[in-house]
Structures are given as C-alpha cells and as structure tokens.
Design a protein around this motif. Sequence first.
Motif, PDB file in Angstrom:
ATOM      1  N   VAL A 137      33.269  34.932  42.179  1.00  0.00           N
ATOM      2  CA  VAL A 137      33.515  36.166  42.304  1.00  0.00           C
ATOM      3  C   VAL A 137      34.163  36.334  43.681  1.00  0.00           C
ATOM      4  N   GLY A 138      35.031  37.491  44.140  1.00  0.00           N
ATOM      5  CA  GLY A 138      35.741  37.543  45.238  1.00  0.00           C
ATOM      6  C   GLY A 138      35.071  38.738  46.050  1.00  0.00           C
ATOM      7  N   ASP A 139      35.533  38.723  47.394  1.00  0.00           N
ATOM      8  CA  ASP A 139      34.917  39.512  48.284  1.00  0.00           C
ATOM      9  C   ASP A 139      34.881  41.100  47.769  1.00  0.00           C
ATOM     10  N   GLY A 140      33.596  41.904  47.859  1.00  0.00           N
ATOM     11  CA  GLY A 140      33.482  43.258  47.516  1.00  0.00           C
ATOM     12  C   GLY A 140      33.150  43.606  45.893  1.00  0.00           C
ATOM     13  N   VAL A 141      33.026  42.397  45.337  1.00  0.00           N
ATOM     14  CA  VAL A 141      32.775  42.402  43.725  1.00  0.00           C
ATOM     15  C   VAL A 141      31.006  42.485  43.735  1.00  0.00           C
ATOM     16  N   THR A 142      30.785  43.694  43.176  1.00  0.00           N
ATOM     17  CA  THR A 142      29.280  43.996  43.180  1.00  0.00           C
ATOM     18  C   THR A 142      28.951  43.990  41.299  1.00  0.00           C
ATOM     19  N   ARG A 143      30.144  44.602  40.602  1.00  0.00           N
ATOM     20  CA  ARG A 143      29.807  44.701  39.055  1.00  0.00           C
ATOM     21  C   ARG A 143      29.350  43.379  38.343  1.00  0.00           C
ATOM     22  N   PHE A 144      29.934  42.187  38.854  1.00  0.00           N
ATOM     23  CA  PHE A 144      29.542  40.986  37.813  1.00  0.00           C
ATOM     24  C   PHE A 144      29.256  40.020  38.884  1.00  0.00           C
ATOM     25  N   ALA A 145      28.714  39.055  38.282  1.00  0.00           N
ATOM     26  CA  ALA A 145      28.031  37.885  38.887  1.00  0.00           C
ATOM     27  C   ALA A 145      28.365  36.556  38.315  1.00  0.00           C
ATOM     28  N   ALA A 146      28.300  35.555  38.802  1.00  0.00           N
ATOM     29  CA  ALA A 146      28.645  34.271  38.371  1.00  0.00           C
ATOM     30  C   ALA A 146      27.652  34.227  37.173  1.00  0.00           C
ATOM     31  N   GLY A 147      28.037  33.827  36.001  1.00  0.00           N
ATOM     32  CA  GLY A 147      27.289  33.503  34.737  1.00  0.00           C
ATOM     33  C   GLY A 147      27.403  34.683  33.862  1.00  0.00           C
ATOM     34  N   ASP A 148      27.814  35.747  34.202  1.00  0.00           N
ATOM     35  CA  ASP A 148      27.845  37.177  33.437  1.00  0.00           C
ATOM     36  C   ASP A 148      29.207  36.941  32.249  1.00  0.00           C
ATOM     37  N   GLU A 149      28.854  37.399  31.091  1.00  0.00           N
ATOM     38  CA  GLU A 149      29.811  36.978  30.051  1.00  0.00           C
ATOM     39  C   GLU A 149      30.478  38.462  29.973  1.00  0.00           C
ATOM     40  N   VAL A 150      31.961  38.381  30.084  1.00  0.00           N
ATOM     41  CA  VAL A 150      32.894  39.537  30.140  1.00  0.00           C
ATOM     42  C   VAL A 150      34.046  39.396  28.940  1.00  0.00           C
ATOM     43  N   LEU A 151      34.849  40.518  28.868  1.00  0.00           N
ATOM     44  CA  LEU A 151      36.107  40.571  28.142  1.00  0.00           C
ATOM     45  C   LEU A 151      36.874  41.512  28.692  1.00  0.00           C
ATOM     46  N   GLY A 152      38.142  41.183  28.546  1.00  0.00           N
ATOM     47  CA  GLY A 152      38.996  42.310  29.273  1.00  0.00           C
ATOM     48  C   GLY A 152      40.423  41.927  29.041  1.00  0.00           C
ATOM     49  N   TRP A 153      41.242  42.142  30.055  1.00  0.00           N
ATOM     50  CA  TRP A 153      42.717  41.613  29.749  1.00  0.00           C
ATOM     51  C   TRP A 153      43.051  41.443  31.335  1.00  0.00           C
ATOM     52  N   SER A 154      44.498  40.529  31.173  1.00  0.00           N
ATOM     53  CA  SER A 154      45.130  40.112  32.364  1.00  0.00           C
ATOM     54  C   SER A 154      46.546  40.759  32.504  1.00  0.00           C
ATOM     55  N   VAL A 155      47.053  41.271  33.490  1.00  0.00           N
ATOM     56  CA  VAL A 155      48.380  41.766  33.568  1.00  0.00           C
ATOM     57  C   VAL A 155      49.273  40.784  33.879  1.00  0.00           C
ATOM     58  N   ARG A 156      48.911  39.415  34.292  1.00  0.00           N
ATOM     59  CA  ARG A 156      49.599  38.444  34.930  1.00  0.00           C
ATOM     60  C   ARG A 156      49.982  37.582  33.931  1.00  0.00           C
ATOM     61  N   ARG A 157      50.084  37.697  32.688  1.00  0.00           N
ATOM     62  CA  ARG A 157      50.349  36.586  31.681  1.00  0.00           C
ATOM     63  C   ARG A 157      49.444  35.440  32.139  1.00  0.00           C
ATOM     64  N   SER A 158      48.291  35.500  32.069  1.00  0.00           N
ATOM     65  CA  SER A 158      47.510  34.427  32.346  1.00  0.00           C
ATOM     66  C   SER A 158      46.300  34.053  31.672  1.00  0.00           C
ATOM     67  N   SER A 159      45.989  34.569  30.760  1.00  0.00           N
ATOM     68  CA  SER A 159      44.896  34.395  29.699  1.00  0.00           C
ATOM     69  C   SER A 159      44.663  33.110  29.034  1.00  0.00           C
ATOM     70  N   GLN A 160      45.859  32.599  28.526  1.00  0.00           N
ATOM     71  CA  GLN A 160      45.857  31.500  27.759  1.00  0.00           C
ATOM     72  C   GLN A 160      45.784  30.289  28.658  1.00  0.00           C
TER      73      GLN A 160
END
Length: 306
Positions: free
Chosen positions: A75-98
């Motif tokens: 996790v980066g600075d200022g992140v409080t919503r998630f922690a290491a080990g959390d399972e997530v889903l979403g999207w990347s706008v950087r063409r980087s998910s594959q």
Amino acid sequence: MARAVRFDEYGDRDVLYVEDVEVPRPAAGEVVVRVEAAGINPGEAAVRQGAMREMFPATFPSGQGSDLAGVVSAVGDGVTRFAAGDEVLGWSVRRSSQAEYAAVPVSQLIAKPPGLGWEVAGSLYVVGCTAYAAVRAVGAGKGDTVVVSAAAGGVGSVVTQLLRTRGVTVVGIASPSNHGWLAEHGAVPVAYGDGLAERLKAAAPQGIDAFIDLFGPQYLRLAVDLGVPRDRIETIISFAEAAELGTRAEGSVDASDTGVLAEMAALAASGDIEIPIAATYPLDRVRDAYAELEQRHTRGKIVLLP
C-alpha cells in the motif's frame, strides 16, 4: 521481477509478448495488486491494433488490460481503505492489468465479495459497467420490451440478465447455438441474418420499446427502421453511426464508478447475474486468448490467469 504482457507497436495479436518487468511500487493513494485474474475485451484488441489511437493513444512499450482482481501486496502513503492481504477487484486505466502485479489507485478498486470467484471478479469491470451504462442509457424498466444484439456475448449476456432483473422482456439476437442459454435466462431468442426484421416483429408483437446494439452499425439502422425512438437506441461500438443517426452511445467509461461496480459485483455474488466464463488462459498464451476472442462467437468472458 514479475511477468507482464507488452507490445511495442500497433498490430495484430502477434505483436504481443510477455516479459519480465520490475514489480511496481505504489504511489500515494495506490496499492499494488497481485493479479489473480484479468479479463480480456474487444476494446483492448482495438487499442492494440491502432483502431482507437486518436482516442486512446499508446505509449510504447505498452502494457495491456483493464479488468483485474487479486490480493493487495503493498500500500502507498495515505491508503486506509485497504491493507496487504485484502482481496479486491477493479480496473486499471494504465493498460496494466494483464500482468502478475499492477499498481492501481484505490479509487478504482472495491473489496471482492467473499462468494465471488476469481475468474468472475477479474472479468467484471468492463462487462459489468458497460452493461449498466447501456441499460441506463435506454431507460429500460418493468414492462418494456428491449432488443439486444449479440445477446449471449461477453457484454450481451450481462445486459440480458440485468434487464431481466428489472422486469424487462428481452428479445436476444444470437446464433442458434446460443438460443438455449438465452431461453434459460428468460430471454426470447431470435437468429440473426436475412429476415431478422420480420422475426423481431413476430417476437415482439406489442412493439419494441428500446434497442441495445453490442455488435455493429447495421443494428442501429435496423432499430431506426423498426420505429424505435432514437433516444432509446443505444450502441457500445458504432460511435460514428450513432452520431449520424442521433442515437445514444454510452459504455464503461460512462459508468466507471466503484458504486456501480459494487452493485454489479453483489448481483454476481448472489447469483442474480451469471458471468459465463468461456475460457481461461495462462499469461504466456495471451495471443491464443485474443485469437479466441476475435472469433466473436464466445459465450461469456475469456480470462487470463497470471
């Protein structure tokens, strides 16, 4: 180091390759996700081919992919919503998910519902948000009759089911091989090809209230010819024709919102919407995955499993 899909120039799927890259580090407000699943989509093929270079220009070497699901590894600075080990889903706008790892802003992630499998979670963003946008664009609601082209495809299968959850009568255009699936999910299947207009009129004797095109421009013109109001004709693919005809053209960008994604994830986790998985491929068979996608006859999603 970690593996990631790359391409160095516009072209067919043979420009794709997998190489070792440095594991990304999260910037402020970001997390790094160890990717468990990443769906593939026709729009990504169009970007890689250069067909959308004016709207989405690539910077080479380019990564690929937007859909993803996985486990937070940093996790980066200022992140409080998630922690290491959390399972997530979403999207990347950087063409980087594959890739095996991707850095993603927390504003593009939600917690993965416990009952949602990785393959579905990792392929939900584009089809889920696109389907939501398309259904919203035509104002579909209880008692409406809506025609959907490519109704059993990746987006179409979700559109069909989302409409049914809202009490809509769905007339689904698809190949005969997909008619059984459509009927099982509450739609009225109709084969494409010569005589389609007459078959649609027979399937919807009380009239057609809205039309959602997921395949190509011929369906927009067909909808107009059938007398569907133009503000209730929607396409996710035929933008030039939509502008010419004065119809609607909304897609995933118009519904790229974590609230929308959470709603679609909840529907999938509960079983109210099924996300068919047509095939899965390891990362090093990314070319084969796109070869299957580009046949345009798969039912449901094709997913890479890094």
